[in-house]
Design an enzyme around this catalytic site. Structure first.
Site, PDB file in Angstrom:
ATOM      1  N   ASN A 118       0.819  -1.224   0.000  1.00 26.76           N
ATOM      2  CA  ASN A 118       0.000   0.000   0.000  1.00 26.76           C
ATOM      3  C   ASN A 118       0.853   1.274   0.000  1.00 26.76           C
ATOM      4  OD1 ASN A 118       0.938  -0.142   2.601  1.00 26.76           O
ATOM      5  ND2 ASN A 118      -1.052  -0.589   3.527  1.00 26.76           N
ATOM      6  N   ARG A 256       2.940   6.303  12.039  1.00 28.64           N
ATOM      7  CA  ARG A 256       2.269   5.775  13.217  1.00 28.64           C
ATOM      8  C   ARG A 256       2.074   6.931  14.206  1.00 28.64           C
ATOM      9  NH1 ARG A 256       0.804   2.334  10.403  1.00 28.64           N
ATOM     10  NH2 ARG A 256       1.295   0.125  10.473  1.00 28.64           N
ATOM     11  N   GLN A 285      -5.764   2.731  18.227  1.00 26.75           N
ATOM     12  CA  GLN A 285      -6.736   2.710  17.130  1.00 26.75           C
ATOM     13  C   GLN A 285      -7.852   1.732  17.408  1.00 26.75           C
ATOM     14  OE1 GLN A 285      -4.054   4.539  13.652  1.00 26.75           O
ATOM     15  NE2 GLN A 285      -4.947   2.591  13.224  1.00 26.75           N
ATOM     16  N   HIS A 311      -7.725   5.943   9.915  1.00 28.24           N
ATOM     17  CA  HIS A 311      -6.602   5.258   9.253  1.00 28.24           C
ATOM     18  C   HIS A 311      -7.052   4.637   7.920  1.00 28.24           C
ATOM     19  CE1 HIS A 311      -2.863   2.511  10.054  1.00 28.24           C
ATOM     20  NE2 HIS A 311      -2.875   2.996   8.836  1.00 28.24           N
TER      21      HIS A 311
HETATM   22  P1  NAD Z   1      10.293   0.985   4.590  1.00 27.01           P
HETATM   23  O1  NAD Z   1      10.820  -0.102   5.440  1.00 27.01           O
HETATM   24  O2  NAD Z   1      10.388   0.861   3.108  1.00 27.01           O
HETATM   25  O3  NAD Z   1      11.018   2.361   4.996  1.00 27.01           O
HETATM   26  C1  NAD Z   1      11.167   2.779   6.305  1.00 27.01           C
HETATM   27  C2  NAD Z   1      12.384   3.694   6.349  1.00 27.01           C
HETATM   28  O4  NAD Z   1      12.423   4.329   7.633  1.00 27.01           O
HETATM   29  C3  NAD Z   1      13.708   2.931   6.190  1.00 27.01           C
HETATM   30  O5  NAD Z   1      14.461   3.521   5.152  1.00 27.01           O
HETATM   31  C4  NAD Z   1      14.376   3.090   7.543  1.00 27.01           C
HETATM   32  O6  NAD Z   1      15.786   3.136   7.457  1.00 27.01           O
HETATM   33  C5  NAD Z   1      13.795   4.408   7.993  1.00 27.01           C
HETATM   34  N1  NAD Z   1      13.922   4.642   9.433  1.00 27.01           N
HETATM   35  C6  NAD Z   1      13.772   3.768  10.456  1.00 27.01           C
HETATM   36  N2  NAD Z   1      14.004   4.374  11.626  1.00 27.01           N
HETATM   37  C7  NAD Z   1      14.301   5.667  11.343  1.00 27.01           C
HETATM   38  C8  NAD Z   1      14.640   6.768  12.150  1.00 27.01           C
HETATM   39  N3  NAD Z   1      14.730   6.660  13.477  1.00 27.01           N
HETATM   40  N4  NAD Z   1      14.877   7.946  11.541  1.00 27.01           N
HETATM   41  C9  NAD Z   1      14.821   8.057  10.192  1.00 27.01           C
HETATM   42  N5  NAD Z   1      14.512   7.035   9.365  1.00 27.01           N
HETATM   43  C10 NAD Z   1      14.247   5.846   9.953  1.00 27.01           C
HETATM   44  O7  NAD Z   1       8.794   1.201   5.053  1.00 27.01           O
HETATM   45  P2  NAD Z   1       7.604   1.922   4.258  1.00 27.01           P
HETATM   46  O8  NAD Z   1       6.903   0.946   3.404  1.00 27.01           O
HETATM   47  O9  NAD Z   1       8.117   3.185   3.665  1.00 27.01           O
HETATM   48  O10 NAD Z   1       6.616   2.243   5.476  1.00 27.01           O
HETATM   49  C11 NAD Z   1       7.037   3.097   6.530  1.00 27.01           C
HETATM   50  C12 NAD Z   1       6.020   3.069   7.652  1.00 27.01           C
HETATM   51  O11 NAD Z   1       4.805   3.676   7.205  1.00 27.01           O
HETATM   52  C13 NAD Z   1       5.595   1.657   8.094  1.00 27.01           C
HETATM   53  O12 NAD Z   1       6.488   1.094   9.019  1.00 27.01           O
HETATM   54  C14 NAD Z   1       4.243   1.923   8.706  1.00 27.01           C
HETATM   55  O13 NAD Z   1       4.383   2.243  10.070  1.00 27.01           O
HETATM   56  C15 NAD Z   1       3.731   3.145   7.958  1.00 27.01           C
HETATM   57  N6  NAD Z   1       2.625   2.802   7.036  1.00 27.01           N
HETATM   58  C16 NAD Z   1       1.424   3.405   7.221  1.00 27.01           C
HETATM   59  C17 NAD Z   1       0.355   3.084   6.392  1.00 27.01           C
HETATM   60  C18 NAD Z   1      -0.997   3.748   6.532  1.00 27.01           C
HETATM   61  O14 NAD Z   1      -1.980   3.206   6.041  1.00 27.01           O
HETATM   62  N7  NAD Z   1      -1.092   4.902   7.155  1.00 27.01           N
HETATM   63  C19 NAD Z   1       0.521   2.133   5.382  1.00 27.01           C
HETATM   64  C20 NAD Z   1       1.790   1.580   5.187  1.00 27.01           C
HETATM   65  C21 NAD Z   1       2.828   1.901   6.035  1.00 27.01           C
END
Ligand code: NAD
Length: 361
Positions: A118, A256, A285, A311
């Site tokens: 997503n 989050r 949530q 959400h």
């Molecule tokens: P991803 O794993 O591709 O990317 C996450 C990035 O965050 C990585 O590059 C990682 O190195 C970086 N990161 C981790 N800790 C960090 C920090 N302290 N400071 C800076 N960067 C940091 O994940 P993604 O697919 O891009 O998703 C990211 C997050 O988005 C998910 O973990 C989830 O919590 C959230 N998400 C929300 C929804 C929604 O419906 N609202 C949907 C999908 C994902």
């Protein structure tokens, strides 16, 4: 026969009218018949809170738990301790912070998610929310629907995105897609803060990496948060970090809720230090009726500066098709004893397989 418990949100009449709402209790990710044919037991519920909930009762002897981040069944240490047969947790979506990953590792429980399912949906929502805030859309629309026509009232807080500095905290799949989509807006600068360098993103968008969080935040007109939630990012954007942002900055958080201190955000909006906050995630949530985000407004003028939704960003109809199919594929491999797609593995065999939840070696 394997017992599987799925915690999904209730769809009610919407799930009946729209069968593509797959992530609902009613439509069961489209996998109920397929599991039944193989003799497996599937229990689906939205009743997830408290020791007496259906989730807590059924998790005790389940081998697999499936849940969406939109209505998460929280697999805390207490719940995992009760789940004696649990071997596998599947996130129908992206983001597995609802599982205590360290405890899962200690217990040898695997955690898989449908990585990438997503990320476009969320990136589009982020861009929409940035524009909503910067263009002051919500108050303008509400004024219009209420019969009003006072251009100055909304124009006084309406800006162009062109020429602004936009930065993403986390430049993985979602963060990088947000910056790619913003490139044609001719922002003054696109920046990112992440312990993992993203050279492709730098090349494609001209985004500049910042290695110092204070420097990163202090340059921004718009902060978008796109990193996972884990102990080190919990409460990361607190009152102090908010004070590092430029006065009048906007924040969009679809990652989050618990990454930000909600009360500190509400206070920073009320004081006018930040001009807007939007996103779709809350630390609990569904968000309680008295959650600070429900009444957080720029200079306390409802509805200015609030672009929150439930959400929904990652659960568009298109996303549901992808994460339902991805969940089925993870189950198929699990039953067949095949290796999972590496990108979908969060923890397995007692160790982290991803670097996204902290700088895991
Ligand atoms: P991803 O794993 O591709 O990317 C996450 C990035 O965050 C990585 O590059 C990682 O190195 C970086 N990161 C981790 N800790 C960090 C920090 N302290 N400071 C800076 N960067 C940091 O994940 P993604 O697919 O891009 O998703 C990211 C997050 O988005 C998910 O973990 C989830 O919590 C959230 N998400 C929300 C929804 C929604 O419906 N609202 C949907 C999908 C994902």
């Amino acid at each position: 026969m394997t017992k599987i418990v799925a915690v999904l949100y209730s769809g009610g009449k919407h799930a009946q009218e729209e069968p593509r709402l797959l992530g609902t209790v009613e439509n069961k990710l489209g996998i109920a018949d397929w599991l039944k044919e193989q003799g497996h037991e599937l229990v689906v519920t939205d009743d997830k809170e408290g020791a007496g909930s259906a989730f807590r009762q059924h998790v005790k002897d389940a081998e697999i738990v499936i849940t969406t981040p939109f209505h998460p069944g929280y697999l805390t240490k207490e719940v995992l301790d009760e789940a004696k047969n649990l071997k596998c947790c599947i996130t129908a979506g992206v983001g597995s912070d609802h599982v205590d990953l360290d405890v899962a590792n200690q217990r040898g429980i695997s955690v898989y998610e449908v990585t990438g399912s997503n990320v476009v949906s969320v990136a589009e929502h982020v861009v929409m929310t940035i524009l909503n805030l910067v263009r002051n859309f919500v108050p303008a629309n509400q004024q219009y629907l209420g019969g009003g026509w006072n251009v100055s009232e909304v124009a006084r807080d309406t800006y162009d995105l062109e020429g602004k500095v936009v930065g993403t905290l986390g430049s993985g799949r979602i963060g990088s897609r947000v910056l790619q989509r913003l490139k044609p807006f001719d922002c003054a600068k696109l920046t990112y803060y992440d312990y993992q360098r993203n050279e492709a993103l730098e090349r494609d968008t001209g985004a500049e990496r910042r290695e110092d969080l204070k420097q990163f935040l202090s340059e921004l007109d718009v902060l978008t948060i796109n990193c996972p939630l884990y102990p080190e990012t919990k409460g990361l954007i607190n009152a102090e970090k908010l004070s590092w942002l430029k006065k009048g900055a906007w924040i969009v958080n679809t990652a989050r809720g618990a990454i930000v201190d909600a009360q500190a955000v509400k206070d920073a909006l009320a004081s006018g230090h930040i001009r807007g906050y939007g996103g779709d995630v809350s630390s609990i949530q569904p968000a309680p009726k008295d959650h600070p985000f429900r009444t957080a407004f720029y200079k306390s003028q409802a509805p200015n500066g609030n672009a929150m939704t439930p959400h929904v960003s990652g659960t568009s109809i298109d996303a549901q098709a992808r994460y339902a199919a991805g969940t089925k594929e993870i189950l198929r491999r699990y039953f067949a004893g095949e290796k999972q797609e590496p990108a979908n593995v969060i923890v397995e065999g007692g160790a982290y397989a991803t670097k996204a939840y902290g700088q895991r070696k």
